[in-house]
Write a protein that holds these residues in place. Sequence first.
Motif, mmCIF file in Angstrom:
data_model
loop_
_atom_site.group_PDB
_atom_site.id
_atom_site.type_symbol
_atom_site.label_atom_id
_atom_site.label_comp_id
_atom_site.label_asym_id
_atom_site.label_seq_id
_atom_site.Cartn_x
_atom_site.Cartn_y
_atom_site.Cartn_z
ATOM 1 N N ASP B 165 0.756 -1.280 0.013
ATOM 2 C CA ASP B 165 0.038 0.083 -0.061
ATOM 3 C C ASP B 165 0.830 1.331 0.018
ATOM 4 O OD1 ASP B 165 -2.565 -1.412 2.083
ATOM 5 O OD2 ASP B 165 -2.397 -1.339 -0.099
ATOM 6 N N GLY B 166 1.825 1.168 0.508
ATOM 7 C CA GLY B 166 3.053 2.199 0.472
ATOM 8 C C GLY B 166 3.844 2.532 -0.704
ATOM 9 N N LEU B 167 3.501 1.822 -1.777
ATOM 10 C CA LEU B 167 3.827 1.926 -3.194
ATOM 11 C C LEU B 167 3.688 3.386 -3.801
ATOM 12 C CD1 LEU B 167 5.103 0.096 -5.699
ATOM 13 C CD2 LEU B 167 2.860 0.320 -6.655
ATOM 14 N N ASP B 168 4.707 3.935 -4.062
ATOM 15 C CA ASP B 168 4.727 5.474 -4.798
ATOM 16 C C ASP B 168 4.441 5.435 -6.140
ATOM 17 O OD1 ASP B 168 6.714 8.486 -4.436
ATOM 18 O OD2 ASP B 168 4.964 8.009 -5.475
ATOM 19 N N VAL B 169 3.260 5.344 -6.774
ATOM 20 C CA VAL B 169 2.683 4.995 -8.306
ATOM 21 C C VAL B 169 3.378 5.949 -9.028
ATOM 22 C CG1 VAL B 169 0.816 3.946 -7.420
ATOM 23 C CG2 VAL B 169 0.925 6.322 -7.852
ATOM 24 N N THR B 170 3.719 7.223 -8.339
ATOM 25 C CA THR B 170 4.376 8.309 -9.509
ATOM 26 C C THR B 170 5.899 8.101 -9.759
ATOM 27 O OG1 THR B 170 5.246 9.724 -7.299
ATOM 28 C CG2 THR B 170 2.721 10.137 -8.050
ATOM 29 N N ARG B 171 6.435 7.222 -8.792
ATOM 30 C CA ARG B 171 7.893 6.716 -8.970
ATOM 31 C C ARG B 171 8.144 5.451 -10.048
ATOM 32 N NH1 ARG B 171 11.219 7.348 -3.761
ATOM 33 N NH2 ARG B 171 12.991 7.710 -5.086
ATOM 34 N N VAL B 172 7.035 5.101 -10.720
ATOM 35 C CA VAL B 172 7.039 3.800 -11.339
ATOM 36 C C VAL B 172 6.907 4.243 -12.862
ATOM 37 C CG1 VAL B 172 6.045 1.598 -11.949
ATOM 38 C CG2 VAL B 172 6.203 2.148 -9.452
ATOM 39 N N THR B 173 7.912 3.946 -13.470
ATOM 40 C CA THR B 173 7.908 4.571 -14.926
ATOM 41 C C THR B 173 7.177 3.809 -15.817
ATOM 42 O OG1 THR B 173 9.594 3.129 -15.723
ATOM 43 C CG2 THR B 173 10.290 5.340 -14.755
ATOM 44 N N ASP B 174 6.514 4.329 -17.022
ATOM 45 C CA ASP B 174 5.651 3.431 -17.967
ATOM 46 C C ASP B 174 6.674 2.120 -18.515
ATOM 47 O OD1 ASP B 174 4.409 6.329 -19.823
ATOM 48 O OD2 ASP B 174 3.819 5.312 -17.861
ATOM 49 N N ALA B 175 7.672 2.415 -18.720
ATOM 50 C CA ALA B 175 8.726 1.097 -18.829
ATOM 51 C C ALA B 175 8.541 0.032 -17.873
ATOM 52 C CB ALA B 175 10.098 1.493 -19.375
ATOM 53 N N GLU B 176 8.671 0.480 -16.547
ATOM 54 C CA GLU B 176 8.687 -0.403 -15.638
ATOM 55 C C GLU B 176 7.405 -1.115 -15.573
ATOM 56 O OE1 GLU B 176 10.144 2.137 -12.525
ATOM 57 O OE2 GLU B 176 12.007 1.418 -12.452
ATOM 58 N N ARG B 177 6.132 -0.492 -15.851
ATOM 59 C CA ARG B 177 4.904 -1.010 -15.724
ATOM 60 C C ARG B 177 5.038 -2.152 -16.822
ATOM 61 N NH1 ARG B 177 1.033 3.454 -13.239
ATOM 62 N NH2 ARG B 177 2.669 4.985 -12.804
ATOM 63 N N GLN B 178 5.235 -1.807 -17.777
ATOM 64 C CA GLN B 178 5.289 -2.644 -18.895
ATOM 65 C C GLN B 178 6.282 -3.983 -18.519
ATOM 66 O OE1 GLN B 178 6.543 -1.366 -22.908
ATOM 67 N NE2 GLN B 178 5.798 -3.164 -23.991
ATOM 68 N N PHE B 179 7.284 -3.877 -17.872
ATOM 69 C CA PHE B 179 8.222 -4.851 -17.584
ATOM 70 C C PHE B 179 7.405 -5.646 -16.789
ATOM 71 C CE2 PHE B 179 11.515 -3.635 -20.095
ATOM 72 C CZ PHE B 179 12.206 -2.468 -19.737
ATOM 73 N N LEU B 180 6.851 -4.911 -15.463
ATOM 74 C CA LEU B 180 6.087 -5.903 -14.662
ATOM 75 C C LEU B 180 4.998 -6.575 -15.381
ATOM 76 C CD1 LEU B 180 5.390 -2.929 -11.950
ATOM 77 C CD2 LEU B 180 6.497 -5.321 -11.348
ATOM 78 N N ARG B 181 4.225 -6.347 -16.287
ATOM 79 C CA ARG B 181 3.272 -6.789 -16.730
ATOM 80 C C ARG B 181 3.835 -8.256 -17.482
ATOM 81 N NH1 ARG B 181 0.215 -7.627 -21.608
ATOM 82 N NH2 ARG B 181 -1.972 -7.948 -21.313
ATOM 83 N N GLU B 182 4.814 -7.983 -18.211
ATOM 84 C CA GLU B 182 5.441 -8.957 -19.207
ATOM 85 C C GLU B 182 6.136 -9.891 -18.390
ATOM 86 O OE1 GLU B 182 5.088 -9.177 -22.208
ATOM 87 O OE2 GLU B 182 4.278 -7.422 -22.994
ATOM 88 N N ARG B 227 0.261 -8.009 -7.889
ATOM 89 C CA ARG B 227 -0.217 -7.019 -7.001
ATOM 90 C C ARG B 227 0.168 -5.707 -7.039
ATOM 91 N NH1 ARG B 227 -0.855 -10.950 -1.239
ATOM 92 N NH2 ARG B 227 -2.337 -12.241 -2.381
ATOM 93 N N ILE B 228 1.466 -5.541 -7.579
ATOM 94 C CA ILE B 228 2.059 -4.164 -7.605
ATOM 95 C C ILE B 228 1.222 -3.534 -8.517
ATOM 96 C CG2 ILE B 228 4.030 -2.955 -8.497
ATOM 97 C CD1 ILE B 228 5.974 -5.007 -6.646
ATOM 98 N N LEU B 229 0.980 -4.584 -9.752
ATOM 99 C CA LEU B 229 0.206 -3.863 -10.901
ATOM 100 C C LEU B 229 -1.282 -3.414 -10.578
ATOM 101 C CD1 LEU B 229 1.304 -6.418 -13.635
ATOM 102 C CD2 LEU B 229 1.790 -3.787 -13.753
ATOM 103 N N ARG B 230 -1.465 -3.926 -9.769
ATOM 104 C CA ARG B 230 -3.002 -3.703 -9.132
ATOM 105 C C ARG B 230 -2.999 -2.279 -8.347
ATOM 106 N NH1 ARG B 230 -7.218 -8.010 -6.453
ATOM 107 N NH2 ARG B 230 -7.753 -8.210 -8.742
ATOM 108 N N LYS B 231 -1.866 -2.288 -7.997
ATOM 109 C CA LYS B 231 -1.689 -0.794 -6.967
ATOM 110 C C LYS B 231 -1.483 0.191 -7.993
ATOM 111 C CE LYS B 231 -1.793 -2.733 -2.853
ATOM 112 N NZ LYS B 231 -2.970 -2.517 -2.122
#
Lengths: 83, 397
Positions: B165-182, B227-231
Amino acid sequence: MTTIAQAVRAILADTLAVPPTEVTGETPIRSLPNFDSVRILDVILEIEKRFDIEMPDEATFRVTTVLDLEALVADRLGERAAE
Amino acid sequence: MQKPQDFQAWWAGSRPPIDLPWRAAVGGHDTIQVRHVPPGELSAHLDQDAPSIVLVESPFAADAVASIRARQSHAATRVYVVAETDARDHPPAFSEALDVELPVAAAAIRSAEGLTKMLANGLRAHLAVAQRPPDLVHYLDTTYNDVFDWFETTRWSWSELGDLDGLDVTRVTDAERQFLRELTIAEFGTLPAVHNFLREWHDEFSFSSWAVLWGAEEARHSVVQARILRKLGIEVPAKHALYKREPYPMGHVRAATLMMNIVSESRAAVYYSNLAKLAEEPTLQRAWTLLGRDESRHARAFFTFCKEACDRDPANRVAALKMAYVWLADRSDGLKHPSGFFYQQSTSVEGLRLVERTHEGMTDAADEHVLAMIRKLVGDSSIRSVRDIKAWLRRHA
């Protein structure tokens, strides 16, 4: 058919356990029965031993047809002769 | 379809339970023939043949069992002492030490049905131990036991992730979101991998047991990242887990399968580690660090089992190195990974290639770890490249 072609096709047929008639120049290697990456490596190793050459790693995986493979072998033999 | 087999069982006693010789169908398509071997002639018969099962009458048991167990070649023969009374609670004193099965009551095998049932169970026992390595006597005499403590004491606990819950969504880049998904989707491939390990190692319990532990650790990788992606407001479609549920084609040589996994885990370890170093969001960094450590441990454990197989049979070294060459040398279609190789229907075919393209040189760095393991595997310090692997194969294959 040249000696190189005969030998390469015989090695392919023998390694992949297919009738020699199925191994023609235009045959895409990946479409041959029993093809997989390890078997193609067995083919390459046998070619290297038979012709006393070393086949380049990258080129090995880029050949598509039997003719391509024969040409690669011919190139390597030519390079060795020139050394 | 498996070819029908004909197995042998001997009755070593004075009074056979039914008229012998006698043949029964067992296991659907196999048969077992029972013949009478007088106890005084048992030794001579053992010199000629190794039956799957020996039923020995109680008065003759001590000598008969000693004679059978004196022969290492008969280690897979299952021995049953037959007594007039049900002696299951009081097996002969030598039973444990001389590998004798639970006693059988004579009355239970005086009918064709009873004898067939007993022999079917005996045959299953015989086939289960038939492939046992000669040095495997006790349950703890296994590599599984050797690696167990290492894995138990280095497994990370969920609390080490911190509060998602403490994840700072503003500090996760678009590329990292894609990496997480893949990577979440790529990790779904570990479930069919466990399935395949249990299929391919169907007749042993050491690697199989470790494979279950491995699978449990890997099963956390998708959950953590999903779960990180859900956040981050991103859901992973269930279909990708279903796409990757079917087992991929089973390997033919276990040492080669193990090597394929050494390569894939080594690469995954370096990818996660690199992603962690570049991540600025602390929770994400922590997650990828933990996953990277897992993959590194896994690579080393796969190596441990691979080395065991190669030390047991040097032919396995050839199979392992052929697999290593194929996976390390073939960059014709981008880098190879089982997840992308076997599941072309899943979008993560491109996922790992995206990771590699973004972090140039990572795969080469990972493959250096693999080459180091290969050097230890074959005891050849000259192997420094895929070219050297092929040179080794030319000499040994």
